[in-house]
Design a protein around this motif. Structure first.
Motif: not given
Length: 982
Positions: A826-832
């Motif tokens: 989830t956090i990776m998707h948020y950063w991307f």
């Protein structure tokens, strides 16, 4: 104290709203208004200094002009007139500026450089705030004292043609009007012809005193293709011809001995290098102001235009027409307009302007007497009185003239100082109220994050240590400390604060609430956040209860998200926020590359066989992949992070954004130039083909066909509007305006969305088919991708293409192979998603919003679809990554070997409705309230980002834990009863 999760979530929501309202009250303070009567009147004008009770005590100088024509060209930049291309763009105007009877200025518009606030500034003389950007969408009637009301009250006959914002702001003020909508930016021809068609008949008539013309075509061209478009020069030549026609008609009607006319050419704002506006860059705030009248001296050459404030035009026109100055005007009269008047009239004009500014200064600043401008005005007023005494006695010596010029200079200095002080006062924020609101929001944020696992547990209740906190000594000490701070701030503040104006009962309740929340926060943090031991080589493992253990990647993700939020307390980090996201994304790719290397080179040496035996495959059987396939997957996994780094570096060069380097040329400008159209055509075609290959894999055959035809329609639309070429298309010819092609694509978008929604509902209602559910979600996602590909400009298609490619590679070789959990994913998707927001060319400046996409496929302005399409295009990056997150987590969860607790899982999901509703609320704030993200300090706004991220992480983590525990219980129960499970 046990509190049900629904009650707890409702309490947090209400408290969040209160905190945000307090913050907004400080960020959008109530505007300062004069305490005098609602409108200025001629009878309220002050007397000339020291004239006693003579008949001329309240004498107002005669008007300077009989007729005024205001030609307002929307988005007219100052370099279009005064720049090197001025002679080519507007030859007649440039000739008048250099050789005619005119006064030329560069008028600075204050941000926000949006049409409605600029019209308010031109008519009231006040400085609108950013809240007026919201009002620009549906302008209400202007009740504030303004130039149009004063002219109508004085019997002036006003005629208006152009932007219907004027009609909404000033209803029943015009003797004759014809308004055209300003939002349909695809039209840059008829919108101006509708104004010009009235000119011939109106200029022949003598039944009007003020004529206002607001031309919109130049602004629309800027939104469509930018300030360097080939359409700009023909439109400026058209405006130049119209100015020549008006000027010639006024000259022919000038009568001997009558008052002269005044022709005003101005712009409400400029346009940025991308053709938009709304911010504070030089091309957006610098507009030309040309005053043409036989009352001025004839020029002998081009002089460097003097810089004035746009609000200075309001008192200048008011005094030129013999009208009172609007009470809330912060502008001062332009001295060059008064040069041909007598010295007594000039001093009287400046005295009236100074009196109005001093009255407004008294109402807006408690210590107004300490202001240098106010003192200077009092000194000038006394000197003016002495000069008047000598003048009325009949003194005509040179000493009187020199004394008058000295008083004139004193007045001008005082006016400039008071105007500057008022402008700064109107731009001040109520920092105390803003800080108090931010403290409330952050406290509630942290309490909610600490309570989320417990709120989403099976009990659906939160244990809040309220009673123990209220009976503790730190609570009372903190109350005393905050109360002391409140008294200190409110007694020492130079300007009034809204929080200080509240009653002591409300203040004490707020202090007690904040103290209690802080003590509860500390108590919950000490109880729930001990760090457990790390287990080498694993993703974060959660121990029983509320203890967590963090891996290296977890520390990076959490520290990066929180650090980014805290960094936005500085304005430089807000302006260049994209640099922060680019840095975090590059760091993330390196960290993921380290995990990949660890998995395939270090850990598999000793435990590769054992791990391969333990980990189940898709079909819940031991892995039995051929060695060649495993080797290829390994190298593809190793190549994915470096490939992502390369893609991100190339995308950074596609669109310059931010503030410091936004003016520099980029690849997007190079591709959009006419000589590189073939390159752009080939690139767009390649990207559309690659988009189809990446998206169609999980769709049904019907959706695949619709997607292919839809992407063909996207290319056809871009060819129709002239962005790209078909191989058989003749240069310079377009088949249509693109309306038919865009609607062709909309049909397939709706078809794909309908098919996906049907499959999704069918999987939930008729049959519990996990594959059907997954296919429905991916089809909805593909429909959004098709719509975004239509809305994106041709040079931005690589952004969409790279986004899909990175999603595919990361999902196939990183998130699944390295067994990252829902929180990390989830956090990776948020950063991307945040990084791709800036890869599109967006920034925290409203000028980067491309409003032209809101009219793709429309033949007229329709508010709802225009707003939806503009918002979707602006936030396409974060939205597509959020949608991909939902599809990916859903598909991975459905592949879990434990699938017997579906009914209990749905029950657990229903129990978490309050928390899910809160997450939905924050999502709505994130993706749809654009004005909030642009104008509020990003520190508070990014706390909502952090809340969304952590909330989604904990939500999916709890669902995974609930799913696993429910499945284990169900399997145990079924084994005990000797039942088989399909």
């Amino acid at each position: 104290m046990k509190v049900r999760s629904s009650v707890f979530a409702s309490f947090i929501l209400i408290s969040e709203v209160v905190g945000i309202a307090l913050f907004l009250r400080g960020f959008f303070p109530a505007p300062v208004r004069s305490s005098l009567s609602s409108k200025s009147k001629l009878s309220d004008l002050p007397s000339e200094p020291l004239t006693g009770s003579s008949p001329n005590a309240s004498r107002l100088p005669p008007p300077l002009f009989k007729r005024v024509v205001v030609m307002l060209v929307d988005a007219l930049r100052e370099d279009f007139v005064f720049g090197p291309g001025g002679r080519r763009y507007m030859p007649y105007t440039r000739h008048v500026v250099e050789r005619g009877s005119s006064q030329s200025f560069v008028a600075k518009a204050r941000p926000p450089t949006v049409t409605m606030p600029r019209i308010k500034a031109l008519t009231t003389g006040s400085i609108p705030g950013f809240i007026d950007v919201v009002m620009n969408l549906n302008s209400p009637a202007l009740l504030e004292d303004n130039l149009i009301w004063q002219a109508k009250t004085a019997g002036k006959r006003i005629v208006f043609y152009g932007d219907d914002t004027w009609v909404r702001l000033f209803p029943k003020h015009f003797m004759e009007y014809d308004g055209t909508t300003s939002f349909f930016v695809s039209d840059y021809t008829e919108v101006d012809n509708n104004v010009t068609r009235h000119l011939d008949s109106t200029l022949k008539r003598d039944d009007w005193d003020i004529l206002i013309l607001h031309y919109l075509g130049l602004d629309h061209i800027g939104h469509i293709s930018g300030p360097h478009s080939s359409l700009i020069q023909p439109k400026l030549l058209e405006m130049d011809d119209i100015l020549k026609k008006i000027h010639s008609a006024l000259i022919s009607k000038e009568a001997e001995g009558s008052l002269p006319y005044l022709l005003v050419l101005c712009g409400d704002h400029g346009m940025s290098e991308t053709g938009s506006h709304g911010g504070s860059s030089e091309p957006e705030v610098n507009t030309p102001l040309v005053l043409i009248s036989p009352a001025f001296k004839r020029k002998v050459g081009l002089e460097k235009p003097e810089v004035v404030e746009q609000v200075d035009l309001t008192p200048t026109l008011a005094l030129g027409l013999g009208l009172p100055i609007s009470q809330n005007s912060v502008g001062h009269v332009i001295p060059g307009v008064l040069e041909e008047s007598s010295l007594r009239d000039q001093l009287r004009f400046l005295h009236l302007n100074g009196h109005q500014l001093s009255c407004l200064l008294k109402d807006s600043m408690p210590d107004y007497e300490k202001e240098a401008g106010f003192e200077q005005f009092r000194v000038a007023e006394k000197a003016h009185g002495s000069w008047m005494k000598l003048y009325l006695e009949g003194n005509t010596s040179e000493v009187l003239t020199n004394m008058g010029k000295k008083v004139l200079k004193q007045y001008l200095e005082a006016l400039a100082a008071m105007s500057s002080a008022l402008s700064k006062q109107l731009g001040k924020y109520d920092m105390y109220s803003m800080i108090a609101g931010m403290v409330f929001v952050f406290q509630l944020l942290l309490v909610l994050l600490l309570a989320m696992p417990e709120a989403l547990s099976g009990e659906a209740a939160v244990d809040l240590p309220v009673l123990s906190v209220l009976l503790s000594l730190p609570f009372y000490l903190l109350c005393l400390l905050l109360a002391s701070v409140h008294v200190l701030v409110c007694t020492s503040a130079e300007s009034s604060c809204y929080f200080c104006s509240l009653s002591w009962g409300l203040v004490f309740a707020a202090v007690a609430f904040s103290s209690a929340m802080f003590c509860i926060l500390v108590s919950m943090a000490t109880r729930r956040l001990p760090l457990g031991p790390k287990i080498h080589g694993k993703s974060p493992l959660r121990s029983s209860g509320s203890e967590w253990s963090l891996s290296e990647l977890d520390v990076l993700l959490l520290a990066g998200t929180v650090g980014h939020t805290l960094s936005l307390a500085a304005s430089s980090f807000v302006e260049e926020e994209h640099q922060t996201w680019y840095f975090l994304l590059n760091t993330l790719c390196l960290a993921v590359f380290q995990d990949v290397c660890r998995k395939y080179f270090r850990e598999q040496r000793g435990s590769g066989d054992e791990e391969e035996h333990i980990l189940p495959s898709k079909d819940c059987h031991p892995t039995a992949h051929p060695k060649a396939e495993i080797c290829s997957e390994k190298w593809l996994a190793l190549a994915t992070p470096p490939f992502t780094l390369v893609c991100c570096r190339l995308l950074r060069s596609l669109n310059q954004t931010g503030v410091q380097w936004a003016h520099l040329p980029d690849v997007g400008h190079w591709l959009n130039s006419s000589e590189h159209r073939m390159v752009l055509s080939l690139l767009a075609a390649f990207c559309l083909v690659l988009i189809y290959l990446l998206v169609q894999r999980r769709c049904s055959w019907v959706s695949k066909v619709a997607l292919a035809l839809g992407l063909l329609g996207v290319y056809s639309y871009r060819a129709a509007v002239g962005n790209v070429w078909f191989p058989w298309q003749h240069s310079g010819r377009t088949m249509s305006k693109g309306t038919v092609e865009a609607r062709f694509v909309y049909v397939f978008v709706l078809g794909i969305l309908f098919t996906g929604t049907k499959d999704l509902l069918r999987s939930q209602i008729i049959t519990a088919d996990a594959k059907l559910k997954s296919r429905g979600l991916w089809e909805i996602y593909s429909g959004l991708v098709l719509l975004v590909s239509l809305l994106f400009r041709a040079h931005n298609l690589p952004v969409l293409c790279c986004s899909l490619l990175i999603q595919t590679l990361m999902a196939q070789f990183i998130w699944k192979e390295l067994h990252y959990d829902a929180a990390q994913t989830t956090i990776m998707h948020y950063w991307f998603g945040q990084a791709f927001f800036y890869f599109q060319g967006n920034s925290n400046n409203i000028a980067t919003v491309d409003i032209s996409v809101g009219f793709i496929g429309l033949e007229s302005y329709i508010e709802a679809p225009a707003i939806f399409l503009t918002a979707l295009s602006t936030y396409a990056g974060p939205l597509l990554w959020a949608c991909h997150l939902v599809c990916y987590l859903s598909s991975e969860r459905d592949k879990s070997p434990v699938a017997v607790g579906h009914g209990c899982y749905c029950l657990a999901l229903l129990r978490s409705v309050p928390a899910a509703a809160y997450i939905v609320l924050v999502t709505v704030l994130r993706y749809h309230l654009f004005i909030w993200s642009v104008f509020s300090p990003k520190l508070l706004y990014e706390s909502m980002h952090l809340l969304l991220t952590a909330g989604v992480c904990l939500f999916f983590y709890t669902m995974e834990q609930s799913h696993s525990s429910i499945g284990v219980v169900a399997v145990t129960h079924l084994d005990r009863d000797n039942l088989s499970v399909d």
